[in-house]
Write a protein that holds these residues in place. Sequence first.
Motif, PDB file in Angstrom:
ATOM      1  N   PHE A  41      13.213  15.864  10.248  1.00  0.00           N
ATOM      2  CA  PHE A  41      12.833  14.504  10.651  1.00  0.00           C
ATOM      3  C   PHE A  41      12.733  13.713   9.341  1.00  0.00           C
ATOM      4  N   ASN A  92       4.127  20.384   7.570  1.00  0.00           N
ATOM      5  CA  ASN A  92       5.043  21.533   7.569  1.00  0.00           C
ATOM      6  C   ASN A  92       6.382  21.215   6.917  1.00  0.00           C
ATOM      7  N   LYS A 151       0.830  -1.205   0.000  1.00  0.00           N
ATOM      8  CA  LYS A 151       0.000   0.000   0.000  1.00  0.00           C
ATOM      9  C   LYS A 151       0.864   1.253   0.000  1.00  0.00           C
ATOM     10  N   ASN A 152       1.864   1.284   0.870  1.00  0.00           N
ATOM     11  CA  ASN A 152       2.646   2.519   1.018  1.00  0.00           C
ATOM     12  C   ASN A 152       3.605   2.753  -0.138  1.00  0.00           C
ATOM     13  N   PHE A 189       3.534   8.272  15.893  1.00  0.00           N
ATOM     14  CA  PHE A 189       2.180   8.839  15.857  1.00  0.00           C
ATOM     15  C   PHE A 189       1.538   8.764  17.246  1.00  0.00           C
ATOM     16  N   SER A 201      -2.944  10.161   2.599  1.00  0.00           N
ATOM     17  CA  SER A 201      -1.743  10.111   1.762  1.00  0.00           C
ATOM     18  C   SER A 201      -1.949  10.780   0.407  1.00  0.00           C
ATOM     19  N   ARG A 246      -1.546   6.149  18.226  1.00  0.00           N
ATOM     20  CA  ARG A 246      -1.483   4.728  17.883  1.00  0.00           C
ATOM     21  C   ARG A 246      -1.987   3.814  18.998  1.00  0.00           C
TER      22      ARG A 246
HETATM   23  C1  UD1 Z   1       4.012   7.204   5.928  1.00  0.00           C
HETATM   24  C2  UD1 Z   1       3.144   6.012   5.659  1.00  0.00           C
HETATM   25  C3  UD1 Z   1       2.475   5.563   6.937  1.00  0.00           C
HETATM   26  C4  UD1 Z   1       3.523   5.294   7.984  1.00  0.00           C
HETATM   27  C5  UD1 Z   1       4.447   6.494   8.157  1.00  0.00           C
HETATM   28  C6  UD1 Z   1       5.606   6.260   9.110  1.00  0.00           C
HETATM   29  C7  UD1 Z   1       2.393   6.170   3.354  1.00  0.00           C
HETATM   30  C8  UD1 Z   1       1.247   6.414   2.445  1.00  0.00           C
HETATM   31  N1  UD1 Z   1       2.145   6.346   4.666  1.00  0.00           N
HETATM   32  O1  UD1 Z   1       3.195   8.262   6.375  1.00  0.00           O
HETATM   33  O2  UD1 Z   1       1.727   4.402   6.691  1.00  0.00           O
HETATM   34  O3  UD1 Z   1       2.882   5.052   9.209  1.00  0.00           O
HETATM   35  O4  UD1 Z   1       4.998   6.864   6.884  1.00  0.00           O
HETATM   36  O5  UD1 Z   1       6.405   5.221   8.656  1.00  0.00           O
HETATM   37  O6  UD1 Z   1       3.486   5.817   2.936  1.00  0.00           O
HETATM   38  N2  UD1 Z   1       5.744  14.921  10.457  1.00  0.00           N
HETATM   39  C9  UD1 Z   1       5.787  16.272  10.755  1.00  0.00           C
HETATM   40  N3  UD1 Z   1       5.697  17.158   9.719  1.00  0.00           N
HETATM   41  C10 UD1 Z   1       5.617  16.754   8.417  1.00  0.00           C
HETATM   42  C11 UD1 Z   1       5.594  15.365   8.139  1.00  0.00           C
HETATM   43  C12 UD1 Z   1       5.652  14.469   9.182  1.00  0.00           C
HETATM   44  O7  UD1 Z   1       5.869  16.666  11.907  1.00  0.00           O
HETATM   45  O8  UD1 Z   1       5.561  17.603   7.527  1.00  0.00           O
HETATM   46  C13 UD1 Z   1       5.816  13.923  11.565  1.00  0.00           C
HETATM   47  C14 UD1 Z   1       4.500  13.149  11.703  1.00  0.00           C
HETATM   48  O9  UD1 Z   1       3.570  13.827  12.507  1.00  0.00           O
HETATM   49  C15 UD1 Z   1       4.975  11.871  12.334  1.00  0.00           C
HETATM   50  C16 UD1 Z   1       6.347  11.653  11.698  1.00  0.00           C
HETATM   51  O10 UD1 Z   1       6.760  12.936  11.237  1.00  0.00           O
HETATM   52  O11 UD1 Z   1       5.159  12.025  13.711  1.00  0.00           O
HETATM   53  C17 UD1 Z   1       6.355  10.633  10.565  1.00  0.00           C
HETATM   54  O12 UD1 Z   1       5.562  11.046   9.509  1.00  0.00           O
HETATM   55  P1  UD1 Z   1       5.856  10.632   8.000  1.00  0.00           P
HETATM   56  O13 UD1 Z   1       7.083   9.783   7.904  1.00  0.00           O
HETATM   57  O14 UD1 Z   1       5.786  11.866   7.191  1.00  0.00           O
HETATM   58  O15 UD1 Z   1       4.637   9.714   7.685  1.00  0.00           O
HETATM   59  P2  UD1 Z   1       3.704   9.748   6.436  1.00  0.00           P
HETATM   60  O16 UD1 Z   1       4.514  10.023   5.209  1.00  0.00           O
HETATM   61  O17 UD1 Z   1       2.535  10.633   6.732  1.00  0.00           O
END
Ligand code: UD1
Length: 417
Positions: A160, A124, A22-23, A328, A93, A331
């Motif tokens: 991050f 952000n 999926k991802n 997250f 997503s 969770r």
């Molecule tokens: C992707 C996956 C999801 C998985 C996650 C972590 C897909 C479609 N989704 O989600 O299933 O659980 O990776 O492996 O691939 N964050 C910020 N600011 C941002 C972006 C992220 O603070 O702009 C924080 C988020 O709140 C979270 C962490 O970074 O705490 C991880 O997020 P991220 O790796 O971006 O996850 P997703 O890409 O949303």
Amino acid sequence: MARYIVTGGNPLEGRIRMQGAKNSVLPILAASIMNCGTVTIEDCPNIADVDITIQILRFLGCKVKREGNAVTIDASVISNCYIPQELMKKMRSSVIFLGAILARCGKAKCSYPGGCELGARPINLHLKAFRQMGIDVRETHGYIICKRKNFVPNKIQLDFPSVGATENIMLVAALSRGTTTIVNAAREPEIIDLQDFLNQMGARIHGAGSSIIVIEGVGTFHDTEKTVMFDRIAAATYLFAPIITTGDVVLDNVDVGHMESIVSAAKEMGALVDVDGRSLRVTMRERPLSIDNIQTMPYPGFPTDAQSQLMAVLAYAKGTSIIQEKIFENRFRVAGEFVKMGADISVNERVAVVRGTKTLQGANVTAPDLRGGAGLVLAALGAQGISEIEEIGHMERGYEKLEQNLSLLGADIKKVE
Ligand code: UD1
């Protein structure tokens, strides 16, 4: 509303093939619009999130054909450079389309994806990176409007290693002049799969899988075919099933190199794990052992997406385990549902203490989210008696043929409308 009725207690045995990830498929489908032509994606899982992605592709003007697990996207004509809020909010997503539309059209407009069941989920880092690349980003009335005016090839240092931000930067940079470098990039295998797909279309990207990714922009892409990698989170879920039911299961179409943290947790719980090429056999002879302390981390750490499923197994383990959720904040919402099944779990912010209990009991529970729901299915398989699991639409977002696969392994699970 549909629900699962599960009668627990059957040891799961047999073999099943793992679905496409999926991802991986969601960003790949979004990226398909960057080619002014046709691409075919093989091993596209039949899940609700793919259906929504196809709806978005059609809204943008693509012709999309699905034959079994092959999806063909003809993006010769793109008639819209925005995604309306109704479609955007169906799937978090969808934010990945921002980069894909921007790369193809030079501008993009999407509503803010906002929070979801897992927590705030800000974007952000995506927007900060876009601004560093010289993209004009405006946020007005819940919409994000991006325009590529004077693209600045740059070195982007992520605060991050965000999966989504890494993917969005790769998409925009792939079709922009100059070289962009991402430092502290996410290292997830799905990023490598996206790099492979983009390179097959003519992009020049290297470094995915490491924390530095270098993207040399090119002018256009060409047609290609791509098979999506296996779903390591679905594989983790199925791998835990014989552990909670004292069973013996072989998973086919797996690259165990992408599952090291999961296999290591399985072994710590006492499972026997054998690898034979792209097959993984998991055998469990007795009640699982607890894990002293485990925390979710960006890859290659233990994935947040497998944490709820692990919690189900640890609820039944011999001894006390501590789980720390670092990605997250929401969770642990499923913990209260496990407690209804007799689990002894206490949660304090991002730390859960799971005191294993000898017997889980079937109960009426509700899936709070996709992976929490998968955890409830596992707990129900290991429990005594009958469980009813509500809100299974969450699981249908990410698992292809969940009840059929588990039935093949001997589970007593039925979907009722
Ligand atoms: C992707 C996956 C999801 C998985 C996650 C972590 C897909 C479609 N989704 O989600 O299933 O659980 O990776 O492996 O691939 N964050 C910020 N600011 C941002 C972006 C992220 O603070 O702009 C924080 C988020 O709140 C979270 C962490 O970074 O705490 C991880 O997020 P991220 O790796 O971006 O996850 P997703 O890409 O949303």
